[in-house]
Design a protein around this motif. Structure first.
Motif, short mmCIF file in Angstrom:
data_model
loop_
_atom_site.label_atom_id
_atom_site.label_comp_id
_atom_site.label_asym_id
_atom_site.label_seq_id
_atom_site.Cartn_x
_atom_site.Cartn_y
_atom_site.Cartn_z
N LYS A 80 -8.21 2.36 -3.56
CA LYS A 80 -8.72 1.52 -2.47
C LYS A 80 -10.07 0.90 -2.85
N ARG B 222 -5.91 8.07 -4.37
CA ARG B 222 -5.61 6.98 -3.43
C ARG B 222 -6.90 6.29 -2.98
N ASN C 194 0.95 9.45 -5.79
CA ASN C 194 1.31 10.85 -5.47
C ASN C 194 2.30 11.40 -6.49
N TYR D 197 0.65 4.01 -2.98
CA TYR D 197 0.26 5.40 -2.70
C TYR D 197 1.36 6.38 -3.09
N ARG E 194 0.81 -1.22 0.00
CA ARG E 194 0.00 0.00 0.00
C ARG E 194 0.85 1.27 0.00
#
Length: 303
Positions: free
Chosen positions: A268, A264, A207, A203, A199
């Motif tokens: 998910k 993000r 970004n 992420y 994760r």
């Protein structure tokens, strides 16, 4: 020899493009995109469309084939992708379907109920009513047109409520009567490869990708379509946040922060959706050799 649709799926930013090109080269085949936004030619930067050299390396379909002014739904995706696959399977034993749009992948693999295309004029009328009378008015219209779906839909989701009203009016019957949720037979085998990363790693990639998009000109791209911001195609992470900035609601710094956060969150949601599908075989994107070995075994066993 049976034909195989190799589905490469996973969350945004995970690394589907590079891996899918490697696998397509291995099988000397082509890629059909199942990305609900890369299909629009006005949305290049914000949808992370493959680079020109990547598109040149392997033939891609449904990349920049439509305009934001066109109607393109999961039902249209199913119909047009199946037509493409019928042609490609005449020459290829394997074809790749690549993307992260959950509904589009489901539509191609499992089928979707035949929902009518919405006439642009009707869409305009319904949206005008929504703008003038608000969401509560649309809810009441849906309750009258289709009380069954009214009790099933998320009534806070304006997009879903408006679309259900459009379908009821276009079809002349309740939306719930058109939804059978039955799985359709396909004339080809389907193997699903899911890609995921740790994760924190995922992420961080998301970004950094947003930063690259900003440098490449996402702000100018969003400005170029700002006047069409009411279109469903533009209700998309990366654009809707910048639209709020253009309207003076938030600063540019805040818009960029929200693009990262919402990207993000979308990743998910994608993973939550995909994890419900037990047919997906999960790998890290760096496991190219393991994935090809797995595919070779699966394809060999089905022939």
């Amino acid at each position: 020899m049976s034909k195989t649709l190799i589905v490469i799926l996973g969350p945004t930013g995970v690394g589907k493009t590079d891996l899918s090109i490697s696998i397509a080269k291995h099988y000397k085949t082509e890629i059909s995109s199942s990305d609900s936004r890369q299909v629009y030619r006005e949305m290049r930067i914000g949808t992370a469309v493959p680079e020109p050299e990547q598109l040149a390396a392997i033939k891609h379909h449904f990349i920049h084939t439509h305009s934001i002014h066109d109607y393109f739904s999961s039902w249209e995706c199913e119909k047009q992708t199946l037509q493409l696959l019928e042609k490609l399977f005449l020459e290829k034993d394997q074809v790749l379907l690549v993307g992260g749009s959950m509904m589009y992948i489901d539509a191609v693999c499992n089928g979707i109920d035949e929902i009518p295309s919405i006439d642009p004029e009707l869409r305009k009328v319904v949206f005008e009513k929504y703008k003038q009378e608000g969401l509560e008015s649309m809810r009441m219209q849906l309750k009258q047109l289709d009380p069954v779906f009214y009790n099933q839909v998320d009534l806070k989701n304006a997009k879903r409520v408006i679309h259900a009203v459009e379908i009821c009016l276009m079809a002349g019957k309740p939306y719930s009567k058109l939804r059978t949720n039955s799985r359709k037979e396909r004339s080809f085998d389907i193997v699903k490869i899911g890609l995921n990363r740790d994760r924190e790693e995922l992420y961080d990639r998301i970004n950094r990708r947003v930063d690259v998009m900003i440098k490449e000109g996402l702000i100018a791209e969003a400005k170029s379509v700002f006047e069409y911001r009411q279109y469903n195609s533009l209700n998309t992470v990366g654009y809707k946040e910048l639209f709020e900035h253009f309207e003076g609601i938030i600063s540019l710094e805040k818009a960029i922060e929200l693009i990262k956060r919402n990207s993000r969150r979308y990743a998910k949601r994608q993973l939550s959706w995909f994890r419900r599908d037990e047919e997906i075989h999960w790998f890290h994107p760096d496991q190219k050799n393991e994935i090809i070995q797995f595919l070779e075994e699966r394809i060999s066993n089905s022939n």
